[in-house]
Write an enzyme that holds these catalytic residues in place. Structure first.
Site, mmCIF file in Angstrom:
data_model
loop_
_atom_site.group_PDB
_atom_site.id
_atom_site.type_symbol
_atom_site.label_atom_id
_atom_site.label_comp_id
_atom_site.label_asym_id
_atom_site.label_seq_id
_atom_site.Cartn_x
_atom_site.Cartn_y
_atom_site.Cartn_z
ATOM 1 N N LYS A 100 1.049 -1.096 0.384
ATOM 2 C CA LYS A 100 -0.300 -0.244 -0.267
ATOM 3 C C LYS A 100 0.600 1.339 0.006
ATOM 4 O O LYS A 100 0.306 2.415 -0.375
ATOM 5 C CB LYS A 100 -1.030 0.021 0.889
ATOM 6 C CG LYS A 100 -1.851 -1.239 1.574
ATOM 7 C CD LYS A 100 -3.003 -0.870 0.122
ATOM 8 C CE LYS A 100 -4.091 -2.011 -0.185
ATOM 9 N NZ LYS A 100 -5.050 -1.724 -1.142
ATOM 10 N N GLU A 122 -10.008 5.966 2.918
ATOM 11 C CA GLU A 122 -10.400 4.272 2.939
ATOM 12 C C GLU A 122 -9.867 3.744 3.310
ATOM 13 O O GLU A 122 -8.485 3.296 3.145
ATOM 14 C CB GLU A 122 -11.816 4.460 2.292
ATOM 15 C CG GLU A 122 -11.118 3.668 1.172
ATOM 16 C CD GLU A 122 -10.226 3.667 0.198
ATOM 17 O OE1 GLU A 122 -10.073 5.283 0.001
ATOM 18 O OE2 GLU A 122 -9.356 3.310 -0.211
ATOM 19 N N SER A 389 2.214 -9.515 -0.846
ATOM 20 C CA SER A 389 1.116 -8.390 -1.188
ATOM 21 C C SER A 389 1.580 -7.354 0.727
ATOM 22 O O SER A 389 1.975 -6.280 0.954
ATOM 23 C CB SER A 389 -0.287 -7.932 -1.631
ATOM 24 O OG SER A 389 -1.010 -8.823 -0.483
#
Lengths: 407, 269
Positions: A100, A122, A389
């Site tokens: 991210k 969010e 990830s």
């Protein structure tokens, strides 16, 4: 009003100027947001070509995020499966523990250049919220993170991390109280505070230009992986595997390989209790096209067009839509989308932890579970790259609770 | 001439401004809606705006979000909303009815099939909040074929080029969102609304309604002074929420509020 024919005949770079991937994508928002989105699109296009911006981004990716992330040969796991050679792209080793941050470091630089002083985001699993709070702290910007009340319960550690970083975490009590409702609430904040606020969307969904912009910030994953596998194996992989919630880690890995037709591409959705039970989060496997959160894509919806609740052990996959580029890749057949159940993901979590000493996030565990199935039927001279990830530390409490263990 | 055009030209001839109340269909329960619509017309509503419940009302504040949730508890679908309009039309053939909602229920139905069904039921206009003119080509074509007006939003962030773009595709009237925010917020700034409307009138001859933030007789009167229509939503929906346990008194209570707003709008400022 989906026109599947559009997809096969489209040529040229995607998305088009207004954010369409074939009939998917686009910009479906209320009028108040149209001008701010145009302004964002203009800034994004300008700075992606700007050498100073790119230099600053590269520097942050190297020294703040810790890139390049390793491409790790999971030798013991590969041998146990007795099939293909499996490489893990170690996004779990990035600062804040997931892919991210690749996107948030990019968007916050844009925010700074656009003169914005307040960041909103969010979050589902909390990884994007932490990554946003992190870059906001570093820039000295105010940060507000919207998170569904259900997710706040599931991800208490990440909520606390965001607060430590100085962010305000707002519990969203409307609708199903998960990621989709957090996105609704962030949009409501943005429309109210447009003048000073930059909305960092965490995935390749939302209105144009977000799906393209977030993709462009995440393709560092695939560009590195491509170079690394060439150095290590002297050839491209046979298959790529990544989990798909909104789909940002997946598109980041896939995109630089789209033109390599011999590389098979698999996106793995959250299968929950099993796609056949209806309790899942797999819009590409079992949904239908519709419009939500600013774009046309595959959705989990009922026949009246209401969005239905999703179910996944993993908060980061618990989303009823998916990035429009994945919808397009599905319809064109370039990528295949499959589902992995909660139970299968949990098993893969344990296997990787015990076999390789790497504790994967529950999201990534879905990709690992499918990789195990895929690789077992391949030969030892074949190569699979799976995107690891995120790391699993945030999920330890969830897993302990499921197994009846008090931590 | 469409019912919407007809109504605005009648009002213009009388030098009066339109009052458009908004309620969500099926809130708090389906059998309330049609009697409520009739009661609001009797109390002075000129056009009616009916909210189509949606699971993810991104542009709405907490009051209308809660209305959607109450209606969806009764599984109120777009098909049922059209049934309500059809029932309303049995007794009222002159008051224009506008559906306001989000695109997905219409997207899933199919634009042309929905437009035909809506026209047959007696719907005059459709406003889809999350459908800007850039994405609306197929939609407006289907509505036009069925004889339904496509109502579009403009906002304080809309510049000249957007005002031109919206004016080119809108029909019926244009809905100006009075501030940057969600429905029901308390941020109305009448002088900025007034100056924006003056700009907008260079681009369109359509009537202009103003909504968001009109919370009482005083603000309704101020808006009526500069706009052709006053849209009132969250105030009425807030009353619906308070009366959810006493549905029998909802029509009369909301009618009283509509009558107050009517009186305020008709009085010169």
């Amino acid at each position: 009003m989906t026109q599947a024919a559009d997809n096969s005949t489209h040529s040229g770079p995607l998305p088009d100027e207004r954010g369409h991937f074939g009939s998917f994508g686009g910009c479906f928002v209320a009028e108040t947001l149209m001008a701010p989105l145009d302004e964002l699109n203009a800034a994004y296009r300008k700075y992606m070509q700007d050498p100073d911006f790119q230099a600053e981004l590269d520097k942050d990716l190297a020294h703040f995020v810790g890139r390049p992330s390793p491409l790790y040969y999971a030798e013991r796991w590969s041998n146990e499966l007795g099939g293909a050679r499996i490489y893990l792209k170690r996004e779990d080793l990035n600062h804040t523990g997931a892919h991210k941050i690749n996107n948030t470091v990019g968007q916050v630089l844009l925010a700074k250049r656009m003169g914005k002083t307040r960041i909103i985001a969010e979050t589902g699993a909390g990884q994007h919220g932490v990554a946003s709070a992190t870059v906001a702290a570093r820039m000295g910007m105010e940060c507000v993170v919207y998170m569904g009340a259900e997710d706040i319960k599931r991800q208490a550690i990440n909520v606390y991390r965001m607060r430590l970083l100085g962010a305000t975490v707002v519990s969203v009590e409307s609708g199903s109280r998960t990621l989709k409702d957090a996105l609704n609430e962030a949009m409501r904040d943005w429309v109210t505070n447009i003048d000073n606020t930059f909305y960092i969307i965490g995935t390749v969904a939302g209105p144009h230009p977000y799906p393209a912009m977030v993709r462009d910030f995440q393709t560092i994953i695939g560009r590195e992986a491509r170079q690394q596998i060439m150095e290590m194996e002297g050839r491209l992989p046979d298959a790529l595997v990544a989990c798909v919630g909104g789909g940002s880690n997946a598109i980041g890995l896939f995109h630089p390989f789209l033109d390599d037709r011999d590389v098979a591409i698999y996106g793995v959705e959250g299968g929950g209790d099993g796609v056949e039970t209806g309790r899942h989060a797999a819009p590409l496997c079992a949904g239908s096209p519709g419009v939500l959160h600013g774009n046309r894509t595959y959705l989990m919806e009922d026949r009246d067009g209401q969005i239905i609740e999703t179910h996944s052990i993993s908060a980061g996959l618990d989303y009823p839509g998916v990035g429009p580029e994945h919808a397009w890749l599905k319809d064109t057949g370039r990528a295949s989308y499959v589902a992995i159940t909660d139970a299968e993901a949990l098993e893969a979590f344990h296997v990787l932890t015990r076999t390789e000493g790497i504790m994967p996030a529950l999201e990534s565990s879905h990709a690992l579970a499918y990789t195990a199935k895929l690789a077992a039927d391949m030969n030892s001279d074949q190569i699979v790259i799976v995107n690891l990830s995120g790391r699993g530390d945030k999920d330890v409490h969830t897993i302990a609770a499921l197994e009846g263990i008090k931590v | 001439m469409s019912r919407i055009q007809q109504r605005f030209s009648e009002l213009q001839a009388q030098q009066r401004k339109a009052l458009i109340p908004f309620v969500t269909a099926g809130d708090p329960q389906p059998d309330v809606t049609v009697p409520l619509l009739h009661a609001m017309v009797a109390a002075g509503a000129d056009l009616l705006e009916i909210g189509v419940p949606f699971s993810d009302p991104m542009a709405d504040g907490p009051v209308i979000q809660a209305a959607c949730e109450r209606a969806l508890k009764h599984h109120v679908t777009l098909h049922q909303v059209l049934d309500m309009v059809r029932e309303f039309r049995q007794e009222d053939v002159s008051t224009p009815v506008i559906l306001m909602g989000y695109l997905n229920p219409i997207e899933v139905w199919g634009y042309a099939d929905f437009a035909n069904a809506a026209a047959e039921a007696g719907v005059d206009g459709v406003l889809t909040v999350d459908l800007p003119p850039e994405e609306a080509g197929d939609f407006t074509a289907a509505m036009q074929t069925a004889g339904i007006d496509s109502i579009f939003l403009l906002a304080p962030t809309s510049d000249d080029s957007r005002m031109r773009k919206v004016s080119a595709v809108a029909s019926g009237f244009i809905y100006y969102v009075s501030f940057k925010g969600v429905t029901g917020a308390n941020r109305l700034d009448i002088s900025s609304v007034s100056s924006k409307l003056k700009e907008l009138r260079q681009y369109t001859k359509l009537p202009v309604g103003v909504g968001f933030g009109i919370r009482d007789a005083e603000t309704a009167a101020l808006v009526a002074d500069v706009a052709d229509a006053v849209v009132v939503g969250s105030v009425l929906v807030g009353q619906l929420a308070e009366l959810a346990d006493q549905p029998e008194i909802i029509p009369s209570t909301l009618a009283a509020t509509v009558a107050e707003l009517r009186a305020a709008i008709d009085q010169p400022v």
